[in-house]
Motif scaffolding. Structure first.
Motif, PDB file in Angstrom:
ATOM      1  N   MET B 261       0.708  -1.073   0.004  1.00  0.00           N
ATOM      2  CA  MET B 261       0.029  -0.101  -0.251  1.00  0.00           C
ATOM      3  C   MET B 261       0.794   1.277  -0.064  1.00  0.00           C
ATOM      4  SD  MET B 261      -3.218   0.938   2.440  1.00  0.00           S
ATOM      5  CE  MET B 261      -4.418   0.144   1.649  1.00  0.00           C
ATOM      6  N   ASP B 286      -3.775  -8.286   2.807  1.00  0.00           N
ATOM      7  CA  ASP B 286      -4.397  -7.298   1.700  1.00  0.00           C
ATOM      8  C   ASP B 286      -3.972  -5.842   1.649  1.00  0.00           C
ATOM      9  OD1 ASP B 286      -5.563  -5.374   3.952  1.00  0.00           O
ATOM     10  OD2 ASP B 286      -6.038  -7.406   4.591  1.00  0.00           O
ATOM     11  N   ARG B 287      -2.956  -5.722   2.323  1.00  0.00           N
ATOM     12  CA  ARG B 287      -1.824  -4.289   2.368  1.00  0.00           C
ATOM     13  C   ARG B 287      -0.931  -4.594   1.126  1.00  0.00           C
ATOM     14  NH1 ARG B 287      -4.633  -0.812   5.389  1.00  0.00           N
ATOM     15  NH2 ARG B 287      -6.227  -2.052   5.277  1.00  0.00           N
ATOM     16  N   ARG B 291      -6.546  -4.573  -5.087  1.00  0.00           N
ATOM     17  CA  ARG B 291      -7.599  -5.255  -5.573  1.00  0.00           C
ATOM     18  C   ARG B 291      -7.157  -6.771  -6.031  1.00  0.00           C
ATOM     19  NH1 ARG B 291     -10.681  -1.538  -9.204  1.00  0.00           N
ATOM     20  NH2 ARG B 291      -9.529  -1.956 -11.115  1.00  0.00           N
ATOM     21  N   LYS B 293      -8.766  -8.843  -7.777  1.00  0.00           N
ATOM     22  CA  LYS B 293      -8.913  -9.435  -9.046  1.00  0.00           C
ATOM     23  C   LYS B 293      -7.971  -9.123 -10.075  1.00  0.00           C
ATOM     24  CE  LYS B 293     -13.949  -9.460  -9.499  1.00  0.00           C
ATOM     25  NZ  LYS B 293     -15.227  -8.609  -9.597  1.00  0.00           N
ATOM     26  N   SER B 309      -1.780 -23.303   4.978  1.00  0.00           N
ATOM     27  CA  SER B 309      -2.972 -22.467   4.936  1.00  0.00           C
ATOM     28  C   SER B 309      -2.807 -21.144   4.309  1.00  0.00           C
ATOM     29  CB  SER B 309      -3.941 -22.262   6.399  1.00  0.00           C
ATOM     30  OG  SER B 309      -3.106 -21.523   7.334  1.00  0.00           O
ATOM     31  N   ILE B 311      -1.278 -20.643   1.684  1.00  0.00           N
ATOM     32  CA  ILE B 311      -1.501 -21.133   0.286  1.00  0.00           C
ATOM     33  C   ILE B 311      -2.723 -20.890  -0.313  1.00  0.00           C
ATOM     34  CG2 ILE B 311      -0.791 -22.637  -1.609  1.00  0.00           C
ATOM     35  CD1 ILE B 311       1.809 -23.130   0.141  1.00  0.00           C
ATOM     36  N   ASN B 312      -3.157 -20.300  -1.396  1.00  0.00           N
ATOM     37  CA  ASN B 312      -4.369 -20.156  -1.966  1.00  0.00           C
ATOM     38  C   ASN B 312      -5.474 -19.491  -0.871  1.00  0.00           C
ATOM     39  OD1 ASN B 312      -3.615 -21.070  -4.358  1.00  0.00           O
ATOM     40  ND2 ASN B 312      -3.997 -23.331  -3.853  1.00  0.00           N
ATOM     41  N   LYS B 313      -5.103 -18.896   0.243  1.00  0.00           N
ATOM     42  CA  LYS B 313      -5.873 -18.307   1.031  1.00  0.00           C
ATOM     43  C   LYS B 313      -6.498 -17.182   0.360  1.00  0.00           C
ATOM     44  CE  LYS B 313      -4.344 -16.269   4.686  1.00  0.00           C
ATOM     45  NZ  LYS B 313      -3.659 -16.075   6.126  1.00  0.00           N
ATOM     46  N   VAL B 314      -5.735 -16.269  -0.267  1.00  0.00           N
ATOM     47  CA  VAL B 314      -6.185 -14.795  -1.036  1.00  0.00           C
ATOM     48  C   VAL B 314      -5.873 -14.850  -2.341  1.00  0.00           C
ATOM     49  CG1 VAL B 314      -5.909 -12.338  -1.095  1.00  0.00           C
ATOM     50  CG2 VAL B 314      -5.470 -13.569   1.278  1.00  0.00           C
ATOM     51  N   LEU B 491     -10.140  10.535   1.669  1.00  0.00           N
ATOM     52  CA  LEU B 491     -11.337   9.800   1.466  1.00  0.00           C
ATOM     53  C   LEU B 491     -12.580  10.044   2.192  1.00  0.00           C
ATOM     54  CD1 LEU B 491      -9.149   6.515   2.099  1.00  0.00           C
ATOM     55  CD2 LEU B 491      -9.825   7.314  -0.296  1.00  0.00           C
ATOM     56  N   SER B 559      -7.756   2.708  -1.597  1.00  0.00           N
ATOM     57  CA  SER B 559      -8.865   1.566  -1.545  1.00  0.00           C
ATOM     58  C   SER B 559      -9.091   0.939  -2.797  1.00  0.00           C
ATOM     59  CB  SER B 559     -10.095   2.178  -0.967  1.00  0.00           C
ATOM     60  OG  SER B 559     -10.352   2.956  -1.838  1.00  0.00           O
ATOM     61  N   GLY B 560      -9.074  -0.649  -2.774  1.00  0.00           N
ATOM     62  CA  GLY B 560      -9.681  -1.296  -3.872  1.00  0.00           C
ATOM     63  C   GLY B 560      -9.016  -1.009  -5.230  1.00  0.00           C
ATOM     64  N   LEU B 584     -10.204   9.521  -5.572  1.00  0.00           N
ATOM     65  CA  LEU B 584     -10.447   8.439  -4.785  1.00  0.00           C
ATOM     66  C   LEU B 584     -11.970   8.201  -4.520  1.00  0.00           C
ATOM     67  CD1 LEU B 584      -7.522   8.730  -2.548  1.00  0.00           C
ATOM     68  CD2 LEU B 584      -8.236   6.675  -3.654  1.00  0.00           C
ATOM     69  N   VAL B 585     -12.560   9.553  -4.611  1.00  0.00           N
ATOM     70  CA  VAL B 585     -13.986   9.507  -4.034  1.00  0.00           C
ATOM     71  C   VAL B 585     -14.941   8.888  -5.132  1.00  0.00           C
ATOM     72  CG1 VAL B 585     -15.781  11.201  -3.399  1.00  0.00           C
ATOM     73  CG2 VAL B 585     -13.473  11.713  -2.984  1.00  0.00           C
TER      74      VAL B 585
END
Lengths: 186, 585
Positions: B261, B286-287, B291, B293, B309, B311-314, B491, B559-560, B584-585
């Motif tokens: 991030m 997640d940091r 995103r 995808k 665990s 592996i393949n978690k996220v 934000l 974000s995202g 960002l908004v």
């Protein structure tokens, strides 16, 4: 867990994309987990499911090896294929867990559940309840002039079907054990 | 040979047999028998903290800087509940800790006794494993098992809850070698076929990248050495998570900086565009991913991790290798050498040319000032004035200062950087710095802090003074909760809800009140002198650096957003900075 209704863009000021990016087909799996029969082991397993947002449809547990202090936990759970894999990996991390088997994918298995059904009624309904119980090969384990308790072992679907039929005939109480399962063959 | 002794004595014996030299703790009714034993021996040093959370963070600092497990001793009830934040922090960052807690006597358990809490219940989800010991005969074996579980596989915190009557009662002591082999034996070696497949991919890859994390540090210094060897030999670029800084030296030629991030532009762009990602002891937090995808859409992903665990978690991984990083890297290097040390030299050369273009953006550029101290500048000066110290250890609190420290301080060795990564615990840095200093009395230990985080465990300055731990508290004081303020600016429509520090103490007087020294610096011209005074002072020191109040931490993946949509700070054009919030908004 039902998906929350989060509109597109509503989470734009979150660090996360709050909409489930992996929404996929949901599968039901039966897991057999062999654990040390020690204090708190069931709480660890249940805590894992609640803490990480996994589902439990049914759960049975009992000691199966007294000398070896082993218990067998049978869990029926639901999730996407990725979630099922994650559940198995997370179960495997618990220190007193020795083996995790996914009976749904490891070949054919037998699954059985025991149910006790109390049906209260008089006259025709009572006769009909007894007749259907015979068709389902349920045993009468308690009887009064106005009630029966039937005992039946079978697949969860068979128990569901029996309960549906008994409901209009006076089903007043129902106890189910949850699924116990074993792999077929050697 | 069996030896009969009280449970309290067993605790000391077991710690001694486990090679423990330091315990961080705080006494109370339910651990008095153990404290009585501590009084009657000299092998194990006890560091008396001011709050149990401080004890756990100190043990974390001790553990991360030495590679040995940290040991904590707390009493029942509030003693144990105060340890919960530290336990959770250690769980998320995989830090080996053994926490011993007192408990009310067995016959009082469940009666809501004085200072009773369901400690094993409360700590079950925030430990790797925990135990309630109900028989003195089981106590020694349980403590030995606790050390085994804490330090093997993916390390983590464990807790042993010891009722007071178990401490008083007599039982048989067993040594670590006398207990039966614990059933918990995680595999260390990775699958050789999978490793060979990874080597094949490495030979062909045009745009490879090593994405490394805290697992490399946890695997031991040998793993960092192997990583360096493999990176130098292949010439592949390497980035690291916040947790993995120092495994590969910041001065190394293949280093492209931290990702994530607030990671570097070149690192995030390279992650996005690579064709082979080799994750080593890193878990796709997640940091890191932004995103999910759009995370590195065109790459084959391989992941080396001791915890299946992870592996393949996220993120879906094409080639998982479950094993200890050190063992797997060793095999990987062997196989790669045996197959003729091949890489796609032409592809990798072009890849580096691309990375150099990203580097040329100079994403860490900031506008310096002669009037106010910029936090980035303060850290650059700290780096310049301490870089010669090979024994420099840095801890941080949580927030903007933490990200700037990760960006502007350079780490040449593992175990030199202690920060709360997974849990993001404000109040971690001060006690952690004391834990590091206790383990390395002669070293330079600096806690890079924000004033708000620092206040969360400031009572531990008393511990630093009492035990003559000359920790340097480098407070970047913007009188704001800087990261919260930044997010509110970017934000939440510049509505600065509760994100300023009101009624701050005078940190210089505070230092004096604790019996150490402090200095306030606000003029950039005085900064070097102030840092020098802090470094040279023989004792704990608080340097209150008054910095620019509204500086934002860039680069930033909002974000995202995916990796290739970073916001740059001064490195981009004026318009882009003005438009950054709006985007960002």
């Amino acid at each position: 867990m039902a998906a929350l209704k989060i509109e597109q863009g509503a989470s734009s000021h979150s660090a996360y994309d709050l909409r489930d990016p992996n929404a996929q087909v949901i599968e039901s799996h039966t897991l057999a987990v062999l654990v040390d029969n020690e204090a708190g082991v069931l709480a660890r397993v249940i805590g894992l499911f609640s803490g990480r947002g996994f589902n439990i449809d049914s759960l049975t547990v009992a000691e199966v090896d007294h000398l070896g202090h082993r218990s067998r936990i049978t869990i029926v759970t639901r999730g996407t294929p990725a979630v099922i894999e994650q559940i198995k990996a997370q179960l495997g991390r618990i220190i007193p867990v020795h083996e995790v088997h996914d009976l749904t994918v490891e070949g054919p298995s037998v699954e059985r559940e025991l149910g006790l059904f109390k049906v209260s009624g008089k006259g025709d309904k009572r006769v009909e309840a007894l007749r259907i119980a015979e068709i389902f090969r349920a045993n009468v384990v308690d009887s009064t002039l106005e009630s029966f308790v039937f005992e039946m072992t079978g697949t969860p679907e068979k128990l569901d079907a029996f309960a549906e039929l008994m409901r209009p005939l006076g089903l007043s109480d129902l106890a189910r054990t949850g699924v116990a399962a074993l792999a077929r063959g050697i | 040979m069996s030896r009969s002794m009280t449970g309290a004595r067993m605790v000391i014996e077991a710690l001694r047999d486990q090679g423990v030299d330091t315990v961080f703790g705080y006494p109370g009714g339910a651990v008095l028998p153990i404290y009585d034993e501590i009084f009657q021996q000299n092998d194990i040093k006890h560091i008396l903290v001011r709050h149990e959370q401080g004890a756990v963070h100190m043990a974390e600092g001790y553990a991360r800087s030495t590679g040995k497990p940290g040991v904590v001793l707390v009493t029942s009830g509030p003693g144990a509940t105060n340890a919960v934040t530290g336990l959770t922090d250690a769980l998320l960052d995989s830090i080996p800790l053994v926490v011993l807690s007192g408990q009310v006597p067995t016959f009082l358990i469940g009666t809501d006794g004085f200072q009773e809490a369901d400690t094993v219940g409360i700590t079950r989800p925030c430990t790797k494993h925990n135990w309630l010991v109900k028989e003195t005969d089981d106590l020694a074996a349980t403590i030995h098992k606790a050390f085994h579980v804490a330090t093997s596989g993916r390390p983590g915190p464990v807790l042993v809850d010891i009722p007071k009557d178990v401490q008083f009662a007599t039982g048989e002591y067993v040594g670590p070698k006398q207990i039966e082999t614990p059933s918990y034996q995680p595999a260390k070696k990775g699958d050789l076929d999978a490793i060979t497949r990874l080597v094949e991919l490495m030979e062909k890859a045009e745009r490879p990248i090593f994405y490394t994390g805290g697992g490399v540090i946890n695997s031991g210094t040998g793993a960092s050495q192997l990583l360096r060897e493999i990176v130098e030999a292949t010439g592949f670029p390497i980035t690291s998570t916040l947790m993995g800084l120092g495994a590969y030296p910041a001065s190394g030629g293949k280093w492209i900086g931290m990702l994530g991030m607030h990671g570097l532009y070149e690192a995030n762009m390279a992650m996005h565009d690579c064709d082979l990602m080799i994750a080593v002891g890193a878990r796709f937090d997640d940091r890191i991913t932004g995103r999910v995808k759009d995370f590195s859409p065109d790459s084959i992903k391989a992941q080396i991790d001791i915890d299946s665990s992870s592996i393949n978690k996220v993120i879906h991984v094409d080639l998982p290798i479950v094993g200890d990083v050190g063992h797997v890297l060793e095999d990987m290097l062997k196989v790669w050498k045996a197959r003729g040390r091949k890489t796609n030299a032409e592809g990798v050369r072009k890849w580096w040319a691309q990375i150099e273009q990203w580097k040329a953006v100079k994403c860490l550029t900031y506008r310096n000032s002669e009037k106010t101290i910029k936090p980035q500048h303060a850290l650059e000066r700290l780096q310049a004035l301490t870089a010669h110290r090979k024994d420099r250890y840095i801890t941080t609190e949580v927030g903007q200062h933490q990200m700037w420290a990760a960006q502007f301080l350079h780490f040449e060795d593992p175990n030199r950087w202690m920060t709360s990564g997974g849990l993001g615990t404000m109040g971690y840095g001060l006690p952690a710095s004391i834990g590091v200093q206790v383990a390395h009395p002669e070293a330079l230990v600096v806690n890079v802090a924000g004033e708000a985080s620092w206040l969360m465990n400031m009572q531990e300055m008393g511990t630093a003074v009492q035990f003559r731990a000359p920790v340097k508290q480098f407070i970047l004081n913007n009188e704001r909760l800087g990261m919260v303020r930044q997010w509110q600016q970017l934000l939440h429509g510049e509505r600065y809800s509760q994100s300023w520090s009101e009624s701050l103490p005078d940190f210089v007087k505070l230092a004096e009140a604790f019996g150490c020294k402090g200095r306030l610096v606000s003029d950039p011209a005085d900064l070097d002198d102030a840092i020098q005074e802090m470094l040279e002072y023989d004792g704990p020191f608080i340097l209150d650096v008054m910095v620019e109040k509204h500086e934002n931490c860039f680069p930033m993946i909002p974000s995202g957003k995916p990796h290739n949509e970073m916001i740059l700070g001064e490195a981009s054009t004026e318009d882009a900075i003005v438009g950054a919030g709006g985007a960002l908004v």
